[in-house]
Design an enzyme around this catalytic site. Sequence first.
Site, PDB file in Angstrom:
ATOM      1  N   ARG A  63      75.532 -24.298  35.579  1.00 13.56           N
ATOM      2  CA  ARG A  63      74.557 -23.485  36.692  1.00 13.56           C
ATOM      3  C   ARG A  63      73.570 -24.238  36.819  1.00 13.56           C
ATOM      4  NH1 ARG A  63      73.206 -17.410  37.811  1.00 13.56           N
ATOM      5  NH2 ARG A  63      75.283 -17.528  39.164  1.00 13.56           N
ATOM      6  N   GLY A  72      76.898 -10.808  42.048  1.00 13.99           N
ATOM      7  CA  GLY A  72      76.048  -9.924  40.882  1.00 13.99           C
ATOM      8  C   GLY A  72      75.935  -8.381  41.079  1.00 13.99           C
ATOM      9  N   ARG A  73      74.679  -8.104  42.163  1.00 13.74           N
ATOM     10  CA  ARG A  73      74.581  -6.899  42.386  1.00 13.74           C
ATOM     11  C   ARG A  73      75.786  -6.039  43.020  1.00 13.74           C
ATOM     12  NH1 ARG A  73      70.158 -10.110  42.936  1.00 13.74           N
ATOM     13  NH2 ARG A  73      67.989  -9.150  42.279  1.00 13.74           N
ATOM     14  N   TYR A 110      64.763 -22.334  33.160  1.00 16.31           N
ATOM     15  CA  TYR A 110      65.023 -22.139  31.675  1.00 16.31           C
ATOM     16  C   TYR A 110      64.954 -23.580  31.210  1.00 16.31           C
ATOM     17  CZ  TYR A 110      65.687 -17.275  32.823  1.00 16.31           C
ATOM     18  OH  TYR A 110      65.682 -16.101  33.274  1.00 16.31           O
ATOM     19  N   ALA A 151      73.139 -14.569  30.211  1.00 16.57           N
ATOM     20  CA  ALA A 151      72.654 -15.751  29.430  1.00 16.57           C
ATOM     21  C   ALA A 151      72.575 -15.546  28.072  1.00 16.57           C
ATOM     22  CB  ALA A 151      71.255 -16.120  30.016  1.00 16.57           C
ATOM     23  N   CYS A 183      71.714 -10.547  33.131  1.00 14.00           N
ATOM     24  CA  CYS A 183      71.032 -10.183  31.980  1.00 14.00           C
ATOM     25  C   CYS A 183      71.013  -8.681  31.723  1.00 14.00           C
ATOM     26  CB  CYS A 183      69.616 -10.705  31.851  1.00 14.00           C
ATOM     27  SG  CYS A 183      69.930 -12.695  31.628  1.00 14.00           S
TER      28      CYS A 183
END
Length: 354
Positions: A228, A321-322, A181, A57, A25
């Site tokens: 996911r 990701g990072r 979520y 997302a 995000c």
Amino acid sequence: MTRLFTPLSLRDVTVRNRLWVAPMCQYSAVEGVPQEWHHTHLAQFASGGAGLVITEATAVSPEARISPEDTGLWNDEQRDAWRPIVAALRARGAVAGVQLAHAGRKASTWSPFSGRRGTVAEADGGWTTVAPSTIAFDGYAEPIALDAAGIDRVVADFGSAARRAIEAGFQVLEIHAAHGYLLHQFLSPLSNRREDEYGGSLENRARLLLRVIESVRDAAPAVPLLVRFSATDWADGGWDVEQTATVAGWAAERGVDLFDISSGGLVAHQRITTGPGYQVDLAAHVRRTAGVAVSAVGMIDDAAQAERILAAGDADAVMSGREWLRDPHYALRAATELGADIDYWPAQYLRARR
């Protein structure tokens, strides 16, 4: 050729390698419309050799957003804004994917950049959130429980967003059923206390997810579809890896091609011990128990580490990701480190190739 740089085919789409960009995000959209930031942010990963790039997302309705600054695909303006971003990814050789999401009781929250936490009040641009039951996430406003008509709208919204995603040029769709979520909220007995056909047994708690999969499949019958999962809530009495594997099998029967295995996010009292590759065992269990393709994610930030995961048969692909944020050319670097001979270095960067 290394496993990490062996192409992977999902239906009619071939991904050039198995080092993928996980959804991250950015909290930088305006009324759900992606901006120039999203274009630059995502295109750089494709230039850097990523196989599959999955956008953040992306909300299927206004009330599905995590924050007021989330991207969306609930109208044609948003679809049209995604088109040049998708084209940029594909022009650079990456496969373009989008994560379709509904935040449920974790919607209408302040972005990390705001300096504030918790639920955004309606006076500040927030909205009333929805969930399977009237149980709030710790520190957030109490949601309202979805009725039958509300559930039907959620199913329809996912289908409509999937249709717009295909019109925008996305080649892969991912349904977000993780990180606390909405779809995860229905799956977990910690957040789902319903007494109707959507609560109680595992079959009932999985019903909404399976309906969403069918809705997306109807809208995009030939496109590779991912789900996911958070494979565990890391909390007593919650969703766990055995339930994940069972539902993954049901989802595969309905046309899901690969499962993106993460964990956590449902409750504030979760107890997680993190470390390099701390979620890989969860992915491996789902892969072997359900007999499905999976990707692994979670502190996988080294090429040799990623290669070992694939070589051991623990996953079919690796998401990071990072590490992509730290080095947008992570795949080019990883290929060099592993001695993989790839032919998609950008011509403009060849002078830097070792």
